[in-house]
Design an enzyme around this catalytic site. Structure first.
Site, PDB file in Angstrom:
ATOM      1  N   ARG A   1       0.848  -1.203   0.000  1.00  0.00           N
ATOM      2  CA  ARG A   1       0.000   0.000   0.000  1.00  0.00           C
ATOM      3  C   ARG A   1       0.883   1.252   0.000  1.00  0.00           C
ATOM      4  O   ARG A   1       0.566   2.263  -0.613  1.00  0.00           O
ATOM      5  CB  ARG A   1      -0.960  -0.012   1.202  1.00  0.00           C
ATOM      6  CG  ARG A   1      -1.765   1.252   1.342  1.00  0.00           C
ATOM      7  CD  ARG A   1      -3.019   1.125   2.202  1.00  0.00           C
ATOM      8  NE  ARG A   1      -2.972   0.134   3.235  1.00  0.00           N
ATOM      9  CZ  ARG A   1      -2.377   0.256   4.438  1.00  0.00           C
ATOM     10  NH1 ARG A   1      -1.753   1.381   4.736  1.00  0.00           N
ATOM     11  NH2 ARG A   1      -2.403  -0.725   5.309  1.00  0.00           N
TER      12      ARG A   1
ATOM     13  N   TYR B   1     -15.791  17.890 -15.454  1.00  0.00           N
ATOM     14  CA  TYR B   1     -16.378  16.548 -15.446  1.00  0.00           C
ATOM     15  C   TYR B   1     -17.420  16.481 -14.315  1.00  0.00           C
ATOM     16  O   TYR B   1     -17.121  16.854 -13.172  1.00  0.00           O
ATOM     17  CB  TYR B   1     -15.265  15.512 -15.248  1.00  0.00           C
ATOM     18  CG  TYR B   1     -15.796  14.130 -14.965  1.00  0.00           C
ATOM     19  CD1 TYR B   1     -16.581  13.466 -15.901  1.00  0.00           C
ATOM     20  CD2 TYR B   1     -15.542  13.494 -13.755  1.00  0.00           C
ATOM     21  CE1 TYR B   1     -17.097  12.214 -15.630  1.00  0.00           C
ATOM     22  CE2 TYR B   1     -16.045  12.235 -13.482  1.00  0.00           C
ATOM     23  CZ  TYR B   1     -16.823  11.602 -14.426  1.00  0.00           C
ATOM     24  OH  TYR B   1     -17.335  10.369 -14.169  1.00  0.00           O
TER      25      TYR B   1
ATOM     26  N   ASP C   1      -6.843  19.801 -14.365  1.00  0.00           N
ATOM     27  CA  ASP C   1      -7.181  18.473 -14.886  1.00  0.00           C
ATOM     28  C   ASP C   1      -6.786  18.480 -16.365  1.00  0.00           C
ATOM     29  O   ASP C   1      -7.417  19.152 -17.185  1.00  0.00           O
ATOM     30  CB  ASP C   1      -8.690  18.222 -14.703  1.00  0.00           C
ATOM     31  CG  ASP C   1      -9.119  16.850 -15.228  1.00  0.00           C
ATOM     32  OD1 ASP C   1      -8.417  16.286 -16.081  1.00  0.00           O
ATOM     33  OD2 ASP C   1     -10.183  16.357 -14.792  1.00  0.00           O
TER      34      ASP C   1
ATOM     35  N   LYS D   1      -8.018   7.573 -19.427  1.00  0.00           N
ATOM     36  CA  LYS D   1      -8.280   8.140 -20.759  1.00  0.00           C
ATOM     37  C   LYS D   1      -7.035   8.039 -21.661  1.00  0.00           C
ATOM     38  O   LYS D   1      -6.556   6.962 -21.903  1.00  0.00           O
ATOM     39  CB  LYS D   1      -8.785   9.569 -20.625  1.00  0.00           C
ATOM     40  CG  LYS D   1      -9.794   9.788 -19.489  1.00  0.00           C
ATOM     41  CD  LYS D   1     -11.066   8.968 -19.629  1.00  0.00           C
ATOM     42  CE  LYS D   1     -12.007   9.257 -18.466  1.00  0.00           C
ATOM     43  NZ  LYS D   1     -13.122   8.359 -18.364  1.00  0.00           N
TER      44      LYS D   1
HETATM   45  C1  LIG Z   1     -11.884  15.138 -17.530  1.00  0.00           C
HETATM   46  C2  LIG Z   1     -12.124  14.061 -16.523  1.00  0.00           C
HETATM   47  N1  LIG Z   1     -11.584  14.173 -15.305  1.00  0.00           N
HETATM   48  C3  LIG Z   1     -11.774  13.215 -14.367  1.00  0.00           C
HETATM   49  C4  LIG Z   1     -12.526  12.084 -14.616  1.00  0.00           C
HETATM   50  C5  LIG Z   1     -12.702  11.036 -13.547  1.00  0.00           C
HETATM   51  O1  LIG Z   1     -11.822   9.977 -13.804  1.00  0.00           O
HETATM   52  P1  LIG Z   1     -12.119   8.421 -13.474  1.00  0.00           P
HETATM   53  O2  LIG Z   1     -13.305   8.010 -14.290  1.00  0.00           O
HETATM   54  O3  LIG Z   1     -10.852   7.738 -13.858  1.00  0.00           O
HETATM   55  O4  LIG Z   1     -12.388   8.357 -12.018  1.00  0.00           O
HETATM   56  C6  LIG Z   1     -13.091  11.934 -15.883  1.00  0.00           C
HETATM   57  C7  LIG Z   1     -13.912  10.742 -16.178  1.00  0.00           C
HETATM   58  O5  LIG Z   1     -14.581  10.654 -17.200  1.00  0.00           O
HETATM   59  C8  LIG Z   1     -12.892  12.941 -16.853  1.00  0.00           C
HETATM   60  O6  LIG Z   1     -13.432  12.846 -18.080  1.00  0.00           O
END
Ligand SMILES: Cc1ncc(COP(=O)(O)O)c(C=O)c1O
Length: 397
Positions: free
Chosen positions: A63, A116, A188, A213
């Site tokens: 961990r 998101y 992000d 992604k």
């Molecule tokens: C731009 C963006 N940030 C964060 C996330 C969250 O990521 P995760 O689905 O890996 O938890 C997503 C998920 O679609 C996303 O599109």
């Protein structure tokens, strides 16, 4: 390769002289010293044998640290130009870790109003319970960001381009605003990947990715990362990995390590196909509007050219109604109807009922997200096949 002995990959002496694709393939991806294996082994172990009390090879319990994870963290830190990286079980787990590490009761976070959908859901329905305050702001408007700053603002959280409206925020300017009030900026960078956008070089303090992604790129594993710039960040994030345990498994770390090896070539093809699809959609008589930062008449085209080195492959278009969107989405064959992005396959989705359902009708209205909007993450298939598929699906409207 123990983290506490060899340090983070971003500090490796030859890192700065390498090009992006070389770093992606080699930093943290060195052959295994004990066997010569060209790929990083998956260390499927929960613990590590110690020679005697207090004497070990840098790893005590999985961990806390795992050699496959260390390698991935070295690699991602190098790709984003950070001083450390910390991987978590998903993008959302990485987001939770930021709130746990850098916010306490009474603190305030400014979040872009069109990020998101899972991010405001987390902030409002989970983290707000701990006495943290949130403001949602159109971060493409610098005055709005300035006005929203408070004495207790600790973090500004932006996504650029936004999901799914493809509106940009000026990373350099927002970093300056945040810093003038002793707050930090987290970007992000999931949509662009470090190949097309480097927020830390523009002044951001931390970068977040859903590695699910483009970094993984093959739609076969969830993951998240925070790339940081200060020893204080590294200390707290590593502590949170140990204390809360929402870490990425060695197998999923390995999938990302494998995925990033082709990030540069994938992003080039994503970009090429993205341009072709955006142009095609714009000329299509069934499409009312296309949101894509690569159009010279996108209101922020100049900013896009300044802070991104490509336009990526995320495009949103207006079909006019929920009925039209539904009809079209039922017809796609090469494009896969699914709630993700950044894979080699073209993924197409309906933000209002999928990624942004949690915002509610009013929330979507406030940011201009309509029921007729369709978002496409253009993959790396043959361009003509994607265009032909979209054409036959749009004819159904
Ligand atoms: C731009 C963006 N940030 C964060 C996330 C969250 O990521 P995760 O689905 O890996 O938890 C997503 C998920 O679609 C996303 O599109």
């Amino acid at each position: 390769m123990a983290k506490n002995k060899s340090g983070n990959g971003a500090e490796r002496s030859n890192k700065k002289s390498m090009g992006f694709a070389t770093k992606a393939i080699h930093v943290g991806q060195e052959p295994d010293p004990s066997t010569g294996a060209v790929t990083v082994p998956i260390f499927a172990t929960s613990t590590y044998v110690q020679e005697e009390l207090g004497k070990h090879k840098g790893y005590e319990y999985a961990r806390v640290s795992n050699p496959t994870r260390t390698r991935l963290e070295q690699n991602l830190a190098a790709l984003e130009g950070g001083s450390s990286a910390h991987v978590f079980a998903s993008g959302m787990a990485a987001t939770v870790a930021v709130t746990q590490c850098f916010l306490k009761q009474g603190d305030h976070l400014i979040c872009g109003h069109n990020v998101y959908g899972g991010v405001p859901r987390l902030f409002n329905q989970v983290i707000a319970k701990y006495g943290v305050e949130f403001s949602y702001v159109d971060t493409s408007d610098l005055d709005a960001v300035k006005k929203a700053m408070r004495w207790n603002t600790r973090l500004v959280w932006i996504e650029t381009p936004t999901n799914p409206l493809m509106v940009l925020s000026d990373i350099k300017e927002i970093a300056a605003i945040a810093h003038s009030k002793n707050a930090e900026l987290v970007v992000d960078n999931t949509f662009m990947s470090p190949y097309f956008q480097q927020p830390l070089a523009l002044g951001a303090d931390m970068v977040m990715h859903s590695t699910t992604k483009f970094l993984n790129g093959h739609s076969d594993g969830l993951g998240g990362v925070i790339v940081a710039t200060k020893p204080m960040h590294a200390e707290r994030l590593a502590f949170m990995q140990k204390a809360a345990g929402a870490i990425l498994s060695p197998f999923e770390c390995w999938l990302v390590l494998r995925g990033v090896k082709s990030l540069a070539v994938r992003m080039e093809k994503h970009d090429e196909n993205g341009r072709a699809v955006a142009d095609f959609l714009r000329k299509h008589k069934k499409v009312k509007k296309v949101m894509y930062p690569g159009f010279t008449d996108h209101p922020q085209y100049a900013l896009a050219k300044r802070q991104m080195s490509g336009f990526g492959s995320m495009i949103t278009f207006e079909t006019g109604s929920l009925r039209n969107a539904k009809k079209m989405l039922a017809k796609v064959r090469v494009c896969s109807l699914g709630e993700s992005l950044g894979g080699v396959e073209t993924l197409i989705s309906h933000p209002a009922t999928m990624t942004h359902a949690a915002l509610g009708e009013q929330g979507r209205k406030e940011i201009g997200l309509t029921d007729g909007m369709v978002r496409i993450s253009v993959g790396i298939e043959d361009t003509e096949d994607i265009l032909a598929d979209l054409d036959q699906a749009l004819v159904a409207i």
